[in-house]
Every structure is written in structure tokens, then in C-alpha cells.
Design a protein around this motif. Structure first.
Motif, short mmCIF file in Angstrom:
data_model
loop_
_atom_site.label_atom_id
_atom_site.label_comp_id
_atom_site.label_asym_id
_atom_site.label_seq_id
_atom_site.Cartn_x
_atom_site.Cartn_y
_atom_site.Cartn_z
N LEU A 1 18.25 70.14 19.04
CA LEU A 1 16.98 69.82 18.40
C LEU A 1 16.11 68.92 19.29
O LEU A 1 16.62 67.97 19.88
CB LEU A 1 17.25 69.11 17.06
N LYS A 2 14.83 69.23 19.36
CA LYS A 2 13.88 68.36 20.06
C LYS A 2 12.76 67.99 19.08
O LYS A 2 12.20 68.86 18.42
CB LYS A 2 13.28 69.07 21.28
N ARG A 3 12.47 66.70 19.00
CA ARG A 3 11.40 66.24 18.11
C ARG A 3 10.04 66.70 18.65
O ARG A 3 9.92 67.08 19.82
CB ARG A 3 11.44 64.72 17.96
N PRO A 4 8.98 66.65 17.84
CA PRO A 4 7.68 67.21 18.26
C PRO A 4 7.10 66.60 19.53
O PRO A 4 6.48 67.30 20.32
CB PRO A 4 6.77 66.91 17.06
N ASP A 5 7.33 65.30 19.75
CA ASP A 5 6.75 64.63 20.91
C ASP A 5 7.71 64.50 22.08
O ASP A 5 7.43 63.81 23.05
CB ASP A 5 6.21 63.26 20.53
N ASN A 6 8.86 65.16 22.00
CA ASN A 6 9.82 65.10 23.11
C ASN A 6 9.22 65.80 24.32
O ASN A 6 8.64 66.89 24.20
CB ASN A 6 11.13 65.78 22.70
N ASN A 7 9.35 65.21 25.50
CA ASN A 7 8.71 65.73 26.70
C ASN A 7 9.69 66.40 27.66
O ASN A 7 9.34 66.68 28.81
CB ASN A 7 7.94 64.62 27.43
#
Length: 254
Positions: free
Chosen positions: A154-160
Motif C-alpha cells: 500500500l502507498k498513501r496518496p502523497d507517497n513519492n
């Protein structure tokens, strides 16, 4: 101090060195490099993806399985509750982090709820280590829909992070885990009846629509070819009226 010029020869050497330990390839800093290799039109993600395609057998076969012989993959203390400090406030480390999203999704499934595509979340932060010195992370989410047991990165919305990093991390955990024992442990711990067949286990990347990873997927053709080669599923998620909606962005060919 000398400045390192990131030429194609330099990044190729970095890839060759990282391939000596494929289990840690996804953790290499250069995997998250963005844009073009200096003074070229070659994109980091595309170069690295093509390198892995060209060396796919060494990469796949070099990721070592770790079996949790000393304990279960199932953690009975996982209840989806955030840790609180003595003042009764939620631990701020969970603010806008993958762990908080994962725990919210887990809690949403504890009273009969399920998500589109993936079904019921049965665990979060599933450990992979057998002994303390093992170099292995934790699976963000496990989900079962009656047919497939998904290992979800899982990657959060603001993960770069790059999508390349996300895909390689999901695949590494998929290769690292003892899939049959994983199934047995959750059959016992969650009173499930999953077939004890590793073929039901799937590696999946779960990213938010319009995120960095989402854009990478649509932009890079060699990356999509690598995703096909590894057999990793890509799922897109959005928040709608306080609920998470999931759809398939890249389907695995059976």
C-alpha cells in the motif's frame, strides 16, 4: 568532494551490484530516482525496468524465501486500534501514514465489510522475519476474497516512491513469504478455509488514483512490461464519501 555523474554506465553498474542480493534490490536508493539519467533522454525507471527484464531469472530466483519457523504469520494482537499516549491522544506517527490507512481498512472488515476486488482484509503489518537478523519488511495488508489471497503493498496518496519501487517491494514480499505456511497460519488464526495451495497467493500493488505511482504506471512502457513479467497486479484506490473504492488498473494474466 567529487560529484557522482549518473551516467548509463554508472546506473548499469549499480543494477549489477544490486542483483547480487535481489532480496534488497527494491531498497536501493537509485530505484527511487526520478526523471532522466543526466545528459541523456533515458529515464531511470525505464532503464532499471529493462535491466531487470533482461536479467529476470537471476532476479526472481535470487530472492530467498524465509519461513517463520519460530512463530506464526498470524498475530493475534492485531486489533486495528491506534496506539495512544498517556494523555489519551492517538500516536501522531499514524497521521496520514500507510499504517493508519491499513488499520482503517482492516477495521472496516471486522463486522462483515468487504472491499471491491480484494474482499476482506484479514491482517495488516504481517511479519516476514523468522529471526531478528533476517532482512525482511512487513506485508502492509493481506486480503482474501474467496479465491485469491492478496499480498498488498500500500502507498498513501502523497507517497513519492516510484511505481518501480512499489512493484519490486510487493514482488519481494511475495517471493520471501512461505506461502503455504502463510495460508495455514491464517486458516488457523482466522478460522478460514483457504485451499493450502500457493497458487491462490497474489502480489498486488495498491496505489491511489492520481498519485505518483499511478502516473508512473501510465507513463512507462518498460515498467508495464516488467509488471507483466513478474505477474504483479496493480490496483487503484480512491476515497469516496469516507470509504475506499478499489478497481483493477493492471490485471494479472492467469
Amino acid at each position: 568532494m567529487d560529484t557522482v555523474i549518473h551516467t548509463e554506465a554508472w546506473i548499469k553498474k549499480k543494477c549489477e551490484d544490486a542483483l547480487k542480493n535481489p532480496s534488497e534490490f527494491y531498497n536501493e536508493h537509485f530505484v527511487n530516482n526520478k526523471g532522466n539519467i543526466k545528459h541523456t533522454s533515458v529515464l531511470y525507471t525505464e532503464f532499471i525496468a529493462q535491466f531487470l527484464i533482461d536479467n529476470i531469472a537471476d532476479y526472481k530466483n535470487g530472492i530467498k524465501q524465509i519461513t517463520r519457523e519460530k512463530s506464526s504469520y498470524y498475530t493475534c494482537s492485531h486489533d486495528g486500534e491506534y496506539k495512544v499516549n498517556p494523555a489519551g491522544e492517538e500516536n501522531k506517527k499514524y497521521d496520514h501514514k500507510e499504517e493508519k490507512i491499513a488499520m482503517d481498512m482492516y477495521k472496516a472488515c471486522q463486522h462483515g465489510g468487504e472491499f471491491d476486488v480484494i474482499g476482506k482484509i484479514i491482517d495488516y503489518q504481517t511479519p516476514l522475519k523468522n529471526i531478528r537478523d533476517d532482512k525482511a519488511g512487513k506485508i502492509d495488508l493481506l486480503a482474501y476474497n474467496g479465491k485469491k489471497l492478496r499480498i498488498l503493498e500500500l502507498k498513501r496518496p502523497d507517497n513519492n516512491d516510484t511505481m518501480l519501487h512499489c512493484i519490486l517491494e510487493a514482488y519481494t514480499y511475495f517471493q520471501t513469504v512461505d506461502k503455504v505456511k502463510l495460508i495455514k497460519d491464517f486458516n488457523d488464526g482466522c478460522h478460514l478455509d483457504m485451499p493450502e495451495n500457493e497458487g491462490i497467493v497474489r502480489a498486488s500493488a495498491l496505489v491511489f488514483e492520481n498519485s505518483r505511482q499511478y502516473s508512473d504506471y501510465n507513463e512507462y512502457s518498460a515498467l508495464r512490461e516488467l509488471i507483466n513479467t513478474l505477474g504483479v497486479e496493480v490496483l487503484a484506490m480512491r476515497e469516496e464519501n469516507g470509504e475506499y473504492k478499489i478497481s483493477i488498473l493492471h490485471e494479472v494474466k492467469e
